[in-house]
Every structure is written in C-alpha cells, then in structure tokens.
Motif scaffolding. Structure first.
Motif, short mmCIF file in Angstrom:
data_model
loop_
_atom_site.label_atom_id
_atom_site.label_comp_id
_atom_site.label_asym_id
_atom_site.label_seq_id
_atom_site.Cartn_x
_atom_site.Cartn_y
_atom_site.Cartn_z
N GLU A 83 4.25 11.57 0.94
CA GLU A 83 3.38 10.80 0.05
C GLU A 83 3.83 9.35 -0.11
O GLU A 83 3.01 8.45 -0.30
N GLU A 84 5.14 9.09 -0.03
CA GLU A 84 5.65 7.74 -0.25
C GLU A 84 5.16 6.76 0.83
O GLU A 84 4.96 5.58 0.56
N VAL A 85 5.00 7.25 2.05
CA VAL A 85 4.56 6.36 3.14
C VAL A 85 3.05 6.45 3.36
O VAL A 85 2.52 5.80 4.28
N HIS A 86 2.36 7.22 2.54
CA HIS A 86 0.91 7.43 2.71
C HIS A 86 0.14 6.27 2.08
O HIS A 86 -0.10 6.24 0.87
N ALA A 87 -0.26 5.31 2.90
CA ALA A 87 -1.04 4.17 2.41
C ALA A 87 -2.48 4.59 2.13
O ALA A 87 -3.02 5.50 2.76
N GLU A 93 0.82 -1.22 0.00
CA GLU A 93 0.00 0.00 0.00
C GLU A 93 0.85 1.27 0.00
O GLU A 93 0.39 2.32 -0.43
N SER A 94 2.08 1.17 0.50
CA SER A 94 2.98 2.32 0.55
C SER A 94 4.38 1.80 0.81
O SER A 94 4.61 0.59 0.89
N LYS A 134 -3.70 6.26 -0.14
CA LYS A 134 -3.84 7.65 -0.61
C LYS A 134 -4.82 7.73 -1.77
O LYS A 134 -5.76 8.54 -1.76
#
Length: 402
Positions: free
Chosen positions: A307-311, A164-165, A313
């Motif tokens: 944004e890269e770790v934002h599951a 997801e992220s 999104k």
C-alpha cells in the motif's frame, strides 16, 4: 531497388540474426565518436543497458526480412515515428545516421561487404529513411494544426508537485507562455528534457501523461529509481530531488500509439503493474468525464508491492465508489490484512477469470515486458482475439506479440 539488390539485402538476414547487436553497438559507438552532439538526443541510459542497440538490431533485421514488401512494417513505422517526433528528429538526422550505418556495415563485415552489398544497403536505407521521414513530417504537421500544438521543444513550468506514494510523485506542467496545450490522446506520452550535470548532457525521457486531456496542462507521475546512479534513472531522480514548483522544463508534444479506443463503447479491462498504471489513469479519467461512456463496464486491475508504494490508491477507490460501472481489483505482494477486492501476490488473471473474460471486451496492459507478456499470453490462451489487446512496454520495444 532491383530484385538483385533485394536479394543481397535478404542474404544478410542470417548475419543480422546472429550478430545484429554487434553491428548496432559498433554503429552507435561510431556515430557518437564523430557526432557527439547527438548524445543530447539519445537516452544514454539505454545505451549502457544495451536496450537501444537491441531494439535497433531487431528493426534492421525486420526490415531486411521484409525488404520485398516493407508495407508489412507500417505499424512499427508508426510507433518509431511517434518516438522520433517526440525527440525532435528531423530529415537531416537521417543523413547522419545513414552515413554511420553504412560505414558500420563495411567495417563490421569487412571483405564480405562487397561494393554491390554496400550499394544495396545504401539504397535500402535511403528507401526506409524516405518512408520514415515522410511519415514523421505528417505527424509534425498534425501537431501544428491542433489548438495548442507545437513541434520541437517548448518550456513548461511546474505549478504543482504532489507526492502520490512512497515512490511516485506527480508534476503538473503548464506552458510558460500561458497558452493552451494540445489535447493528447489518452495513453500518450510526452518527452521531457533536462540537463544532467553528471553527464554534461541534455537528456530526454518519455513519461506517460497520467491526466485526462484538458487543454491547459499535462500531468506526469514519475517513479523514483531508488539508489540508481545509472543514467536510466537520473532524470526521474532529478525530478524528485531537484525540480520543484516554479522550475522550468522542456517538453515535446504528445506522442504514442498506445491510446484509448475512444469511439468504442465496449467493456474495458485495464491491467497495470507499478508505475505502468499512468497511461491507464489518463484513459480512466477520460472515460469517466465523458457522459457517453457512463455505462461502459470498466475493470481496473493493478499490482504493486504494498500500500505504501501504491500511487493514486485513494483516487481510483473514489472513482470506483462514485461510478457503479467500475470495479477494481488490487494485488499486493505484501498484504497486511485481507480486504474485499484485494489479493496477496502478483497480479493473477486466473483469479479474475470469471470477471474479466467476456466477449466483446477490450484489454489494455501496461508494465514491464515480462508483466505484459504473461498477461497477454493468458488472454490469448483463453480465447481473446489479438485485436482486442492493447499494450505498451516502457523503453525501447523488445516485445513482438502482435
């Protein structure tokens, strides 16, 4: 209990306030020495970080303070009961715990542990154990009465593993017997159990169900604990690194009291930090699948590093786009460029004050303890009633806000 015995228990309150963690630490060390098999039931990560010892010390203190009217502790009993049934704790375990707790009181207090005090605490503990065990038997019974319900541990197969992220991966879990599963209440969690070769132990961990109830499977969305060799992150990292499609894990039935007030059509504000969004996702998906809630105003507030770790999104953005009653506000500690409804920094409800502070609104908060406390206090300071705020702290409870 006699009044004299109650007074003896209350007389230990100052000692418990000052030395409660010392007592519970001694208790756990003693219990695991004489009953090492119980290490398979307890989160040994929470033993190393002292969270469990602290949580138990707070519970024992609260019980002693309210020994004359334990009914005021019923909400706490409810929370602990759900955790216990998710770990398959049974009446016989209370006997073992009681023996070690009373022995620990004697060993830690020494000469101060008079026979009368020991007798008073023995009666007090047995009273509490009876209350807890009775409540938990009711929860077990409720599970067996549900379609697809069960008690104890049940094998589930991983049918999908979806990234997801950069940090969070989802696992879609179906029962190996191809039967149905109990419909959870949105916001609840399941316990998952794996064997950890590093510890040579079975270890359970609780994970919020991140999907809406569907009768077929559960989805959990797990954060990788980067660089963690601590037991607290071993299960999560093992799921990421070693558990793949087709593998089997053990699950207990859904549990937890942090749930969506599904009977209410009041506006909802969901406030999450990091992986704390997982139980709120279950609530959100449930709301949009229910035609009766199609016009309920929903505000989604989420914060994470970038944004890269934002599951989820894109998932939440799509839900917001399709459903005009949903608005989202995202906070990134590192924001590449200014965008509508995206803010740089940590979640700041002051920025959204005019949007979220409405009468007759329900607030759901999930994240680390400092995150919850900050936003809970903001809402209270701005006139929101305690009864309108729901929150869940991951791990053993340390917050006492309600």
């Amino acid at each position: 209990m006699t009044n004299e015995q109650k007074q003896l228990v209350k007389a230990t309150v100052p000692v418990l306030r000052e030395h409660g963690v010392l007592l519970t630490t001694h208790f756990y060390n003693r219990m695991f020495q004489f009953n090492p098999e119980l290490k398979n039931m307890f989160n040994m990560g929470n033993q190393q970080n002292s969270k469990q010892q602290t949580a138990l010390a707070m519970a024992v203190l609260a019980y002693a303070e309210n020994i004359e009217d334990p009914s005021v502790l019923l909400p706490v009993v409810g929370n602990i009961g759900h955790k216990h049934t998710s770990l398959d704790i049974r009446p016989e375990h209370y006997t073992i715990v009681g023996n070690h707790l009373i022995a620990s009181i004697q060993e830690v207090l020494g000469e101060a542990a008079t026979p009368e005090l020991v007798d008073a605490w023995t009666i007090a503990y047995n009273q509490l154990a009876s209350l807890m065990s009775g409540h938990e038997q009711g929860l077990y019974k409720r599970h067996t009465e549900q379609k697809g319900g069960w008690t104890g541990w049940r094998p589930f197969v991983v049918k999908q593993k979806i990234v997801e992220s950069a940090e969070i991966t989802s696992f879609y879990l179906y029962p190996t017997d191809n039967g149905s599963v109990e419909n959870h209440l949105p916001g609840q969690y399941i316990s998952l159990r794996l064997f950890l070769p590093e510890l040579q132990l079975l270890q359970p961990r609780q994970y919020s169900i991140s999907s809406a109830p569907n009768g077929e499977y559960y989805r959990i969305s797990v954060k990788r604990e980067a660089g963690s060799q601590h037991p607290d992150g071993m299960i999560s990292n093992r799921l990421h690194d070693y558990i793949n499609q087709g593998d089997v894990v053990d699950l207990s039935a859904p549990a937890g009291t942090f749930v969506l007030n599904a009977s209410s059509d009041l506006p909802k504000v969901f406030i999450s930090g990091g992986v704390g969004q997982t139980p709120l996702l279950s609530m959100l998906e449930n709301l949009i699948s229910n035609k009766n809630n199609i016009n309920v105003p929903i505000t989604w507030v989420h914060g994470c590093r970038n944004e890269e770790v934002h599951a989820f999104k894109d998932k939440v953005a799509e839900i917001s786009h399709v459903n005009s009653n949903i608005n989202q506000h995202i906070f990134y500690e590192q924001l590449k460029e200014t965008q509508n409804d995206k803010y740089e920094g940590w979640v700041d409800l002051e920025v959204l004050k005019d949007t979220i502070l409405e009468n007759e609104t329900e607030y759901y908060i999930c994240g680390p303890a400092p995150f919850i406390k900050k936003h809970y206090n903001f809402l209270i300071e701005n006139g929101v009633q305690k009864s309108a705020i729901y929150f869940e702290e991951f791990g053993p409870a340390s917050l006492q806000l309600n």
